[in-house]
Design a protein around this motif. Structure first.
Motif: not given
Length: 145
Positions: A31-34, A36, A38-41, A67, A69
């Motif tokens: 999954i896409l991890n952004l 911090q 920023l929020a993640n699914t 999630g 993404h």
């Protein structure tokens, strides 16, 4: 012979190759991890509902949590600010989902560098070697090893 009959015959005879690009979703699906803050699914998880047991003697099914993404996106640009005015998967015209495809094979590069990143020059290099992309084609980058 109608176009549909010709297509059916070509598919049946193998004159047209169909490549299934689907992949099973699981708890290991990236999954896409952004970064911090920023929020993640969430990732993907399955919760059994029944499995041919007392809860459902004739069927097996799960509740799925995932999630947005997870997995591959054919509408990826619409998820970013640069593509926010594009079409999400539910708005892409069906005729756009079928067309010629070109494959950019970077399996050797990915084997040498697990963080290999496909860059614009790779698209340009492919076109120098093979000619321009066909109109309305799909560019597939899936041979990553």
């Amino acid at each position: 012979m109608s176009v549909l009959n010709e297509l059916t015959a070509a598919l049946s005879s193998g004159a047209i190759d169909v490549v299934d690009l689907t992949t099973p979703l699981s708890g290991d699906t990236p999954i896409l991890n952004l970064p911090q803050p920023l929020a993640n699914t969430v990732g993907l998880s399955l919760t059994p509902v029944s499995n041919f047991d007392d809860a459902g003697p004739a069927w097996a099914w799960n509740d799925v949590t995932v999630g947005e993404h997870a997995g591959t996106h054919l509408d990826a640009p619409v998820h970013w600010i640069t593509g926010k005015d594009g079409k999400s998967v539910d708005r892409i015209e069906p005729h756009r989902l079928v067309g010629p495809a070109v494959v950019i094979d970077k399996s050797a590069e990915a084997a040498q560098d697990p963080d290999f990143l496909l860059e614009p020059e790779h698209f340009e290099q492919w076109q120098q070697e093979h000619g321009p992309f066909p109109e309305n084609c799909w560019v597939i980058f899936f041979r990553t090893g």
